[in-house]
Write a protein that holds these residues in place. Structure first.
Motif, PDB file in Angstrom:
ATOM      1  N   SER A  71     -34.958 -17.324  34.086  1.00 37.45           N
ATOM      2  CA  SER A  71     -35.027 -17.186  32.840  1.00 37.45           C
ATOM      3  C   SER A  71     -34.299 -18.651  32.109  1.00 37.45           C
ATOM      4  O   SER A  71     -34.854 -19.058  31.294  1.00 37.45           O
ATOM      5  CB  SER A  71     -34.273 -16.123  32.163  1.00 37.45           C
ATOM      6  OG  SER A  71     -34.966 -14.932  32.842  1.00 37.45           O
ATOM      7  N   LEU A  72     -33.106 -18.862  32.738  1.00 41.07           N
ATOM      8  CA  LEU A  72     -32.539 -20.105  32.076  1.00 41.07           C
ATOM      9  C   LEU A  72     -33.521 -21.330  32.152  1.00 41.07           C
ATOM     10  O   LEU A  72     -33.843 -22.151  31.441  1.00 41.07           O
ATOM     11  CB  LEU A  72     -31.125 -20.355  32.873  1.00 41.07           C
ATOM     12  CG  LEU A  72     -30.350 -21.634  32.239  1.00 41.07           C
ATOM     13  CD1 LEU A  72     -30.243 -21.280  30.968  1.00 41.07           C
ATOM     14  CD2 LEU A  72     -29.124 -21.658  33.022  1.00 41.07           C
ATOM     15  N   LEU A  73     -34.070 -21.667  33.381  1.00 43.09           N
ATOM     16  CA  LEU A  73     -34.909 -22.581  33.733  1.00 43.09           C
ATOM     17  C   LEU A  73     -35.988 -22.672  32.787  1.00 43.09           C
ATOM     18  O   LEU A  73     -36.507 -23.672  32.139  1.00 43.09           O
ATOM     19  CB  LEU A  73     -35.398 -22.672  35.204  1.00 43.09           C
ATOM     20  CG  LEU A  73     -34.271 -23.032  36.223  1.00 43.09           C
ATOM     21  CD1 LEU A  73     -34.881 -23.061  37.658  1.00 43.09           C
ATOM     22  CD2 LEU A  73     -33.690 -24.507  36.054  1.00 43.09           C
ATOM     23  N   ARG A  74     -36.610 -21.534  32.556  1.00 40.94           N
ATOM     24  CA  ARG A  74     -37.795 -21.276  31.708  1.00 40.94           C
ATOM     25  C   ARG A  74     -37.466 -21.652  30.318  1.00 40.94           C
ATOM     26  O   ARG A  74     -38.742 -22.282  29.704  1.00 40.94           O
ATOM     27  CB  ARG A  74     -38.483 -19.958  31.976  1.00 40.94           C
ATOM     28  CG  ARG A  74     -39.044 -19.748  33.267  1.00 40.94           C
ATOM     29  CD  ARG A  74     -39.409 -18.531  33.844  1.00 40.94           C
ATOM     30  NE  ARG A  74     -40.070 -18.515  35.191  1.00 40.94           N
ATOM     31  CZ  ARG A  74     -39.903 -17.523  35.900  1.00 40.94           C
ATOM     32  NH1 ARG A  74     -39.359 -16.373  35.619  1.00 40.94           N
ATOM     33  NH2 ARG A  74     -40.548 -17.381  37.150  1.00 40.94           N
ATOM     34  N   SER A  75     -36.388 -21.288  29.828  1.00 38.79           N
ATOM     35  CA  SER A  75     -35.809 -21.726  28.588  1.00 38.79           C
ATOM     36  C   SER A  75     -35.775 -23.115  28.163  1.00 38.79           C
ATOM     37  O   SER A  75     -35.895 -23.625  27.043  1.00 38.79           O
ATOM     38  CB  SER A  75     -34.754 -21.072  28.350  1.00 38.79           C
ATOM     39  OG  SER A  75     -33.613 -21.575  28.874  1.00 38.79           O
ATOM     40  N   HIS A  76     -36.051 -23.835  29.293  1.00 39.29           N
ATOM     41  CA  HIS A  76     -35.860 -25.413  29.230  1.00 39.29           C
ATOM     42  C   HIS A  76     -37.467 -26.066  29.816  1.00 39.29           C
ATOM     43  O   HIS A  76     -37.700 -27.105  30.247  1.00 39.29           O
ATOM     44  CB  HIS A  76     -34.708 -26.105  29.979  1.00 39.29           C
ATOM     45  CG  HIS A  76     -33.625 -25.805  29.416  1.00 39.29           C
ATOM     46  ND1 HIS A  76     -32.731 -24.659  29.568  1.00 39.29           N
ATOM     47  CD2 HIS A  76     -32.632 -26.445  28.666  1.00 39.29           C
ATOM     48  CE1 HIS A  76     -31.684 -24.590  28.971  1.00 39.29           C
ATOM     49  NE2 HIS A  76     -31.612 -25.870  28.360  1.00 39.29           N
ATOM     50  N   SER A  77     -38.415 -25.068  29.843  1.00 39.91           N
ATOM     51  CA  SER A  77     -39.524 -25.355  30.135  1.00 39.91           C
ATOM     52  C   SER A  77     -39.675 -25.842  31.441  1.00 39.91           C
ATOM     53  O   SER A  77     -40.654 -26.664  32.000  1.00 39.91           O
ATOM     54  CB  SER A  77     -40.334 -26.444  29.265  1.00 39.91           C
ATOM     55  OG  SER A  77     -40.318 -25.978  27.866  1.00 39.91           O
ATOM     56  N   LEU A  78     -38.999 -25.315  32.488  1.00 39.95           N
ATOM     57  CA  LEU A  78     -39.026 -25.663  33.779  1.00 39.95           C
ATOM     58  C   LEU A  78     -39.119 -24.449  34.648  1.00 39.95           C
ATOM     59  O   LEU A  78     -38.904 -23.265  34.345  1.00 39.95           O
ATOM     60  CB  LEU A  78     -37.650 -26.344  34.317  1.00 39.95           C
ATOM     61  CG  LEU A  78     -37.403 -27.498  33.636  1.00 39.95           C
ATOM     62  CD1 LEU A  78     -35.775 -28.062  34.044  1.00 39.95           C
ATOM     63  CD2 LEU A  78     -38.182 -28.724  34.306  1.00 39.95           C
TER      64      LEU A  78
END
Length: 341
Positions: free
Chosen positions: A109-116
């Motif tokens: 979730s943290l990565l996806r919040s940075h578009s990763l």
């Protein structure tokens, strides 16, 4: 992906008529709900997208019966992961890479919040018996997700296009839930397409396989293992974000592995594990574990009547004889690596 992002993507795709994104977004929502044990909601979502539209047009986000498990289960064996990563003796770089992948999945979730997106495609290479399947199992255990093993004997068919169709069912099913999807002996389906000795059918299977791997969402961790990396299609290699080698153990690693087995079984061996590892010679982790299991069997059957060290010496003699009988191992090699302790 965060729930708000999933909903926004679903609305955008629906408005623009992007049927591919609609399908993948619905699959992600279903997988997320199943991970939360919200199976009733997940089933209802699947039922909605399975329902044909009233206007008779094609269903843009159909989740087939095969994908929901009614047609793919025969091609997958679901195993309960029991091995833990901290129990394994691994090369330092392999352990580091596996640990990083697990962290990325757990903090997706943290990565996806940075578009990763977290990495989720791993190729394991090495000789048989040295931990490829065990590492895949340990990753599933660390992530607390189902561990699916592809069954080639059921999936590979004799009719044109049958194998590729079944392979697609396997991937469609895996998309319905966060999981680890494991392909052992990956060279059976990922062979080099330029091999003139291969049929056109296997080339079609490889092409389908590569497309399906590319299309997997990042919550599906796919691991492929092979003993024959030289047989893999060149395009297969670049599909995997991590390519990890699990070589045969050194004598030091073998001793550490035996110490780990002894500690878990709460048994004092009576001999140094370095001495035992030297006597075993060139063996895999699987063979070393089999040797240790033989000791456990003899210890249980003999009761308290024999010392463990005597059992080890006896089993060592049996293993020395087995090594000499193995094809491809000369007597000199066997004697050099299997001196009795």
């Amino acid at each position: 992906m965060a729930r708000s992002d999933l909903l926004i993507n679903l609305v955008k795709a629906g408005v623009s008529g992007d049927t591919r994104t609609v399908k993948r977004t619905v699959e992600a929502i279903v997988a997320e709900e199943r991970a939360k044990q919200h199976n009733v909601l997940a089933d209802r979502l699947e039922k909605v997208v399975e329902t044909p539209p009233m206007n008779g047009q094609s269903n843009i986000a159909r989740v087939s019966a095969e994908a929901s498990g009614r047609g793919a289960r025969e091609f997958i064996a679901e195993m309960i992961p029991r091995r833990r990563l901290d129990e394994l003796v691994l090369p330092d770089l392999t352990r580091l890479a596996a640990t990083q992948l697990i962290e990325e999945q757990q903090r997706a979730s943290l990565l996806r919040s940075h578009s990763l997106e977290p990495r989720h495609r791993i190729l394991l290479v090495g000789p048989p018996g040295n931990g490829k399947t065990t590492l895949a199992e340990a990753i599933a255990e660390s992530l607390a997700v189902p561990f699916f093993v592809v069954r080639y004997e059921a999936m590979i068919g004799s009719f044109l296009g049958e194998t590729a169709t079944r392979l697609k069912r396997v991937f469609d099913y895996a998309r319905t839930t966060p999981c680890v999807l494991f392909f052992d002996e990956f060279d059976a389906v990922g062979k080099e397409r330029g091999d003139i000795h291969e049929t056109g059918e296997i080339k079609r299977v490889v092409t389908s396989l590569l497309m399906q791997i590319d299309d997997l969402p990042s919550y599906v961790v796919v691991l492929a293992a092979t003993n024959h990396a030289e047989l893999l299609d060149r395009a297969v290699w670049r599909r995997f974000q991590l390519r990890l080698t699990l070589p045969a153990p050194t004598q030091k690693q073998l001793a550490a592995f035996l110490s780990s087995l002894s500690a878990r079984a709460e048994i004092k061996l009576g001999l140094g594990t370095e001495q035992i590892a030297k006597a075993l010679g060139r063996v895999s982790y699987s063979e070393a574990e089999e040797f240790f299991t033989d000791i456990l069997r003899r210890r249980i059957l003999s009761g308290d009547g024999r010392a463990v060290v005597d059992i080890i010496r006896e089993q060592m003699k049996l293993w020395m004889g087995r090594a000499r009988a193995a094809p491809g191992i000369s007597k000199d090699e066997s004697d050099a690596g299997s001196a009795a302790p």
